[in-house]
Enzyme design. Structure first.
Site, short mmCIF file in Angstrom:
data_model
loop_
_atom_site.label_atom_id
_atom_site.label_comp_id
_atom_site.label_asym_id
_atom_site.label_seq_id
_atom_site.Cartn_x
_atom_site.Cartn_y
_atom_site.Cartn_z
N LEU A 18 0.62 -1.46 0.06
CA LEU A 18 -0.03 0.68 -0.29
C LEU A 18 0.80 1.33 0.37
O LEU A 18 1.75 1.36 1.24
CB LEU A 18 -1.15 0.09 1.30
CG LEU A 18 -1.35 1.57 1.38
CD1 LEU A 18 -2.52 1.37 -0.26
CD2 LEU A 18 -2.47 1.29 2.73
N GLY A 25 5.74 11.10 -9.31
CA GLY A 25 7.01 11.21 -8.31
C GLY A 25 7.57 9.84 -7.99
O GLY A 25 7.27 8.75 -8.43
N SER A 150 12.78 13.13 4.95
CA SER A 150 13.41 13.84 3.80
C SER A 150 14.71 14.13 4.48
O SER A 150 14.84 14.08 5.89
CB SER A 150 12.80 15.11 3.41
OG SER A 150 13.84 16.50 3.06
N TYR A 163 7.88 22.40 6.94
CA TYR A 163 8.05 21.46 6.35
C TYR A 163 9.37 20.55 6.78
O TYR A 163 9.07 18.75 6.91
CB TYR A 163 8.70 21.49 4.51
CG TYR A 163 9.27 20.19 3.48
CD1 TYR A 163 8.33 19.33 3.60
CD2 TYR A 163 10.24 20.03 3.66
CE1 TYR A 163 8.95 18.24 3.11
CE2 TYR A 163 11.15 18.98 3.03
CZ TYR A 163 10.89 18.27 2.52
OH TYR A 163 10.67 17.17 1.70
#
Length: 294
Positions: A18, A25, A150, A163
């Site tokens: 999943l 992307g 990230s 972010y």
């Protein structure tokens, strides 16, 4: 929103994935790579165009690719979607929290709504997915949860406050979850990419509506310029990143941390060196607060 329907394809042997945010992307690259290996992939999408992007590859791979509409911000929608996927496809072996975007700009410029929206998608969206899939994983003492964070969540930089804070939070959630479920046979991996050649700089980046001119000449405006100027020129190959993730997903003992890209390693090592030097320089101050025993 696209209809909640699955193509009529027979299931093939292999792992069942999943993947959230699978219409473009890294999410799309992951779906293609996993299916290329013969696995079954269910990718979440938000639009009919997103579903079409997945179906374009469905006939080209040995495995199968399916889509399901999902807004990860809606906990009820997540719970019902996961229940439907488990009913239709059975056990989920690998779950990838990939859906996300970046609110890029100085901290002061972000409104409350913009800041909360960033966390609703990048943090709480992942939490709702994790909570939805854990009961079945616990029951069978198996499963692998992969969080796409990230390197900015490990080495934040000016102009990316919300972010990077959201990615910092996802890093912490993944690390604590790892310790909580390891004894239950469930694996957790945080994948921190550097710059990948995706649509992030074009379509997955948002900027605060408010503009404060005082930040124009400083570093707080730099990320907006960098993401725009380097869009399409990022150093990381998205397909190779996807293959690296598929490889660790098939490992018997997958890592908790995986950085992807030379730039990711460089940013992380520089940040670690800077933090270590600063902490060591203040070691006497750190130790000075001990309770006196006399």
């Amino acid at each position: 929103r696209p209809s909640r329907a699955f193509p009529l394809m027979s299931l093939r042997p292999g792992k069942t994935w999943l993947i959230t945010g699978a219409s473009s992307g890294l999410g799309l690259a992951l779906a293609k790579c996993a299916a290329q290996g013969g696995d079954t992939v269910i990718g979440t999408v938000r639009t009919d165009a997103g579903a079409a992007a997945l179906y374009d590859y469905a006939s080209e791979v040995p495995g199968t690719i399916h889509s399901i509409p999902l807004d990860v911000k809606d906990r009820g929608d997540v719970l019902s979607a996961v229940a439907e996927v488990e009913r239709r496809f059975g056990d989920l072996d690998i779950v990838v929290n990939n859906a996300g975007y970046g609110l890029i700009g100085p901290l002061e410029e972000a409104s409350e709504a913009e800041a909360r929206a960033q966390f609703d998608v990048n943090v709480f969206g992942a939490v709702w997915v994790i909570q939805a899939v854990l009961p079945a994983m616990r029951a069978r003492r198996a499963g692998h949860i992969i969080n796409i964070t990230s390197v900015s969540g490990l080495a934040p930089w000016a102009g990316t406050a919300f972010y990077t804070a959201s990615k910092y939070a996802l890093e912490a959630l993944g690390q604590t979850l790892h310790d909580e479920v390891a004894a239950l046979g469930i694996h957790v991996t945080n994948v921190a990419p550097g710059g990948l050649r995706t649509e992030f700089g074009k379509g997955s980046m948002a900027m605060p509506a408010q503009h404060i001119a005082d930040y124009d000449a400083g570093v707080g405006r730099m990320p907006q310029q960098v993401y725009k100027e380097t869009a399409g020129q990022e150093p990381g190959d998205t397909d190779k990143a996807a293959q690296a993730i598929v490889n660790i997903a098939g490992a018997d003992n997958p890592p908790l941390h995986l950085l992807l890209g030379k730039d990711a390693l460089g940013y992380w090592r520089d940040k670690q060196a800077s933090m270590t030097a600063e902490i060591n320089a203040l070691e006497d101050v750190s130790l000075s607060i001990a309770v006196s025993e006399d």
